[in-house]
Scaffold this motif. Structure first.
Motif, PDB file in Angstrom:
ATOM      1  N   TYR A   1      46.301  30.131 -50.549  1.00  0.00           N
ATOM      2  CA  TYR A   1      46.987  31.415 -50.695  1.00  0.00           C
ATOM      3  C   TYR A   1      48.484  31.174 -50.829  1.00  0.00           C
ATOM      4  O   TYR A   1      49.061  30.429 -50.037  1.00  0.00           O
ATOM      5  CB  TYR A   1      46.741  32.292 -49.458  1.00  0.00           C
ATOM      6  CG  TYR A   1      45.312  32.734 -49.299  1.00  0.00           C
ATOM      7  CD1 TYR A   1      44.936  34.029 -49.625  1.00  0.00           C
ATOM      8  CD2 TYR A   1      44.338  31.872 -48.805  1.00  0.00           C
ATOM      9  CE1 TYR A   1      43.628  34.457 -49.475  1.00  0.00           C
ATOM     10  CE2 TYR A   1      43.024  32.286 -48.652  1.00  0.00           C
ATOM     11  CZ  TYR A   1      42.671  33.584 -48.991  1.00  0.00           C
ATOM     12  OH  TYR A   1      41.378  33.999 -48.847  1.00  0.00           O
ATOM     13  N   ASP A   2      49.123  31.821 -51.827  1.00  0.00           N
ATOM     14  CA  ASP A   2      50.578  31.708 -51.920  1.00  0.00           C
ATOM     15  C   ASP A   2      51.222  32.702 -50.950  1.00  0.00           C
ATOM     16  O   ASP A   2      50.531  33.482 -50.284  1.00  0.00           O
ATOM     17  CB  ASP A   2      51.064  31.901 -53.357  1.00  0.00           C
ATOM     18  CG  ASP A   2      50.830  33.297 -53.929  1.00  0.00           C
ATOM     19  OD1 ASP A   2      50.569  34.263 -53.171  1.00  0.00           O
ATOM     20  OD2 ASP A   2      50.922  33.435 -55.167  1.00  0.00           O
TER      21      ASP A   2
ATOM     22  N   ILE B   1      48.279  32.636 -39.114  1.00  0.00           N
ATOM     23  CA  ILE B   1      49.509  33.390 -39.351  1.00  0.00           C
ATOM     24  C   ILE B   1      49.279  34.886 -39.155  1.00  0.00           C
ATOM     25  O   ILE B   1      50.082  35.572 -38.520  1.00  0.00           O
ATOM     26  CB  ILE B   1      50.046  33.120 -40.775  1.00  0.00           C
ATOM     27  CG1 ILE B   1      50.567  31.687 -40.892  1.00  0.00           C
ATOM     28  CG2 ILE B   1      51.140  34.114 -41.155  1.00  0.00           C
ATOM     29  CD1 ILE B   1      50.814  31.239 -42.320  1.00  0.00           C
ATOM     30  N   ALA B   2      48.174  35.394 -39.708  1.00  0.00           N
ATOM     31  CA  ALA B   2      47.912  36.834 -39.681  1.00  0.00           C
ATOM     32  C   ALA B   2      47.205  37.298 -38.411  1.00  0.00           C
ATOM     33  O   ALA B   2      47.153  38.497 -38.131  1.00  0.00           O
ATOM     34  CB  ALA B   2      47.080  37.234 -40.906  1.00  0.00           C
TER      35      ALA B   2
ATOM     36  N   LEU C   1      39.305  37.560 -43.445  1.00  0.00           N
ATOM     37  CA  LEU C   1      40.044  37.077 -44.614  1.00  0.00           C
ATOM     38  C   LEU C   1      39.150  37.025 -45.839  1.00  0.00           C
ATOM     39  O   LEU C   1      39.558  37.463 -46.923  1.00  0.00           O
ATOM     40  CB  LEU C   1      40.646  35.701 -44.328  1.00  0.00           C
ATOM     41  CG  LEU C   1      41.464  35.102 -45.475  1.00  0.00           C
ATOM     42  CD1 LEU C   1      42.630  35.996 -45.858  1.00  0.00           C
ATOM     43  CD2 LEU C   1      41.939  33.705 -45.105  1.00  0.00           C
ATOM     44  N   ASP C   2      37.951  36.512 -45.679  1.00  0.00           N
ATOM     45  CA  ASP C   2      37.010  36.447 -46.809  1.00  0.00           C
ATOM     46  C   ASP C   2      36.758  37.842 -47.372  1.00  0.00           C
ATOM     47  O   ASP C   2      36.807  38.058 -48.584  1.00  0.00           O
ATOM     48  CB  ASP C   2      35.685  35.815 -46.377  1.00  0.00           C
ATOM     49  CG  ASP C   2      35.796  34.337 -46.056  1.00  0.00           C
ATOM     50  OD1 ASP C   2      36.802  33.706 -46.447  1.00  0.00           O
ATOM     51  OD2 ASP C   2      34.875  33.808 -45.396  1.00  0.00           O
ATOM     52  N   TYR C   3      36.490  38.785 -46.502  1.00  0.00           N
ATOM     53  CA  TYR C   3      36.187  40.155 -46.917  1.00  0.00           C
ATOM     54  C   TYR C   3      37.388  40.797 -47.606  1.00  0.00           C
ATOM     55  O   TYR C   3      37.266  41.396 -48.672  1.00  0.00           O
ATOM     56  CB  TYR C   3      35.749  40.981 -45.703  1.00  0.00           C
ATOM     57  CG  TYR C   3      35.273  42.372 -46.057  1.00  0.00           C
ATOM     58  CD1 TYR C   3      34.092  42.571 -46.745  1.00  0.00           C
ATOM     59  CD2 TYR C   3      36.021  43.484 -45.692  1.00  0.00           C
ATOM     60  CE1 TYR C   3      33.650  43.832 -47.078  1.00  0.00           C
ATOM     61  CE2 TYR C   3      35.595  44.752 -46.014  1.00  0.00           C
ATOM     62  CZ  TYR C   3      34.408  44.929 -46.707  1.00  0.00           C
ATOM     63  OH  TYR C   3      33.988  46.194 -47.030  1.00  0.00           O
ATOM     64  N   TRP C   4      38.555  40.678 -46.994  1.00  0.00           N
ATOM     65  CA  TRP C   4      39.754  41.287 -47.566  1.00  0.00           C
ATOM     66  C   TRP C   4      40.130  40.627 -48.891  1.00  0.00           C
ATOM     67  O   TRP C   4      40.618  41.298 -49.804  1.00  0.00           O
ATOM     68  CB  TRP C   4      40.931  41.182 -46.606  1.00  0.00           C
ATOM     69  CG  TRP C   4      40.766  41.914 -45.316  1.00  0.00           C
ATOM     70  CD1 TRP C   4      39.731  42.743 -44.956  1.00  0.00           C
ATOM     71  CD2 TRP C   4      41.629  41.866 -44.187  1.00  0.00           C
ATOM     72  NE1 TRP C   4      39.919  43.213 -43.684  1.00  0.00           N
ATOM     73  CE2 TRP C   4      41.084  42.695 -43.181  1.00  0.00           C
ATOM     74  CE3 TRP C   4      42.810  41.194 -43.914  1.00  0.00           C
ATOM     75  CZ2 TRP C   4      41.692  42.876 -41.943  1.00  0.00           C
ATOM     76  CZ3 TRP C   4      43.417  41.379 -42.690  1.00  0.00           C
ATOM     77  CH2 TRP C   4      42.863  42.216 -41.717  1.00  0.00           C
ATOM     78  N   THR C   5      39.911  39.316 -49.017  1.00  0.00           N
ATOM     79  CA  THR C   5      40.225  38.613 -50.257  1.00  0.00           C
ATOM     80  C   THR C   5      39.398  39.171 -51.406  1.00  0.00           C
ATOM     81  O   THR C   5      39.929  39.447 -52.488  1.00  0.00           O
ATOM     82  CB  THR C   5      39.979  37.095 -50.106  1.00  0.00           C
ATOM     83  OG1 THR C   5      40.846  36.593 -49.076  1.00  0.00           O
ATOM     84  CG2 THR C   5      40.248  36.351 -51.393  1.00  0.00           C
TER      85      THR C   5
ATOM     86  N   GLU D   1      51.745  26.791 -50.359  1.00  0.00           N
ATOM     87  CA  GLU D   1      50.413  27.368 -50.405  1.00  0.00           C
ATOM     88  C   GLU D   1      49.761  27.123 -49.060  1.00  0.00           C
ATOM     89  O   GLU D   1      49.970  26.081 -48.439  1.00  0.00           O
ATOM     90  CB  GLU D   1      49.590  26.734 -51.526  1.00  0.00           C
ATOM     91  CG  GLU D   1      50.108  27.096 -52.902  1.00  0.00           C
ATOM     92  CD  GLU D   1      49.285  26.476 -54.014  1.00  0.00           C
ATOM     93  OE1 GLU D   1      48.808  25.327 -53.851  1.00  0.00           O
ATOM     94  OE2 GLU D   1      49.118  27.137 -55.043  1.00  0.00           O
ATOM     95  N   PHE D   2      48.964  28.087 -48.605  1.00  0.00           N
ATOM     96  CA  PHE D   2      48.383  28.035 -47.272  1.00  0.00           C
ATOM     97  C   PHE D   2      46.864  28.007 -47.347  1.00  0.00           C
ATOM     98  O   PHE D   2      46.264  28.684 -48.174  1.00  0.00           O
ATOM     99  CB  PHE D   2      48.833  29.267 -46.466  1.00  0.00           C
ATOM    100  CG  PHE D   2      50.330  29.357 -46.318  1.00  0.00           C
ATOM    101  CD1 PHE D   2      50.967  28.753 -45.248  1.00  0.00           C
ATOM    102  CD2 PHE D   2      51.094  30.024 -47.256  1.00  0.00           C
ATOM    103  CE1 PHE D   2      52.340  28.821 -45.111  1.00  0.00           C
ATOM    104  CE2 PHE D   2      52.468  30.097 -47.133  1.00  0.00           C
ATOM    105  CZ  PHE D   2      53.102  29.498 -46.062  1.00  0.00           C
ATOM    106  N   THR D   3      46.253  27.235 -46.457  1.00  0.00           N
ATOM    107  CA  THR D   3      44.794  27.164 -46.390  1.00  0.00           C
ATOM    108  C   THR D   3      44.242  28.404 -45.697  1.00  0.00           C
ATOM    109  O   THR D   3      44.985  29.163 -45.066  1.00  0.00           O
ATOM    110  CB  THR D   3      44.345  25.930 -45.595  1.00  0.00           C
ATOM    111  OG1 THR D   3      44.786  26.077 -44.231  1.00  0.00           O
ATOM    112  CG2 THR D   3      44.889  24.639 -46.191  1.00  0.00           C
ATOM    113  N   VAL D   4      42.939  28.575 -45.770  1.00  0.00           N
ATOM    114  CA  VAL D   4      42.270  29.695 -45.105  1.00  0.00           C
ATOM    115  C   VAL D   4      42.598  29.695 -43.619  1.00  0.00           C
ATOM    116  O   VAL D   4      42.975  30.725 -43.049  1.00  0.00           O
ATOM    117  CB  VAL D   4      40.740  29.625 -45.332  1.00  0.00           C
ATOM    118  CG1 VAL D   4      40.003  30.600 -44.440  1.00  0.00           C
ATOM    119  CG2 VAL D   4      40.410  29.880 -46.804  1.00  0.00           C
ATOM    120  N   GLY D   5      42.491  28.545 -42.974  1.00  0.00           N
ATOM    121  CA  GLY D   5      42.771  28.445 -41.544  1.00  0.00           C
ATOM    122  C   GLY D   5      44.207  28.815 -41.212  1.00  0.00           C
ATOM    123  O   GLY D   5      44.471  29.496 -40.209  1.00  0.00           O
TER     124      GLY D   5
END
Length: 106
Positions: free
Chosen positions: A58-59, A31-32, A39-43, A22-26
């Motif tokens: 995030y998985d 990565i992306a 990220l917040d908006y797309w999530t 699992e990956f943190t927001v940061g």
């Protein structure tokens, strides 16, 4: 004849274990190659599932979704089209994999 210790080792695959992480927001942003705001908006907009209470996690499937959205945005898609394209791509690929698995089992 004595074997060297290194000869007892086998190849390892980090990639095969990524699905368990699992990956943190940061980490997802790094990565992306996107901002936390993106990220917040797309999530929210893409209904991308997260885990965790105090910190969103995030998985690997969610990270893949984010990366596909980024790829589509880089191609000039608007946000809605990018999200739709990412989800369509994943659904098509998953359906192909399922068909392949069915053929192997038969």
């Amino acid at each position: 004849m004595a074997r060297r210790q290194s000869e007892l080792l086998e190849d390892v695959s980090v990639a095969s274990r990524v699905v368990d992480l699992e990956f943190t927001v940061g980490q997802v942003c790094k990565i992306a190659g996107i901002t936390k705001m993106q990220l917040d908006y797309w999530t929210v907009r893409g209904d991308i599932p997260t885990q965790g209470k105090k910190q969103r996690l995030y998985d690997s499937h969610a990270v893949e979704t984010v990366m596909l959205i980024k790829q589509a945005r880089d191609l000039g898609f608007d946000v809605n089209a990018a999200i739709a394209a990412a989800k369509e791509y994943q659904a098509g690929r998953d359906a192909e994999r399922a068909q392949t698995d069915i053929r192997r089992a038969a």
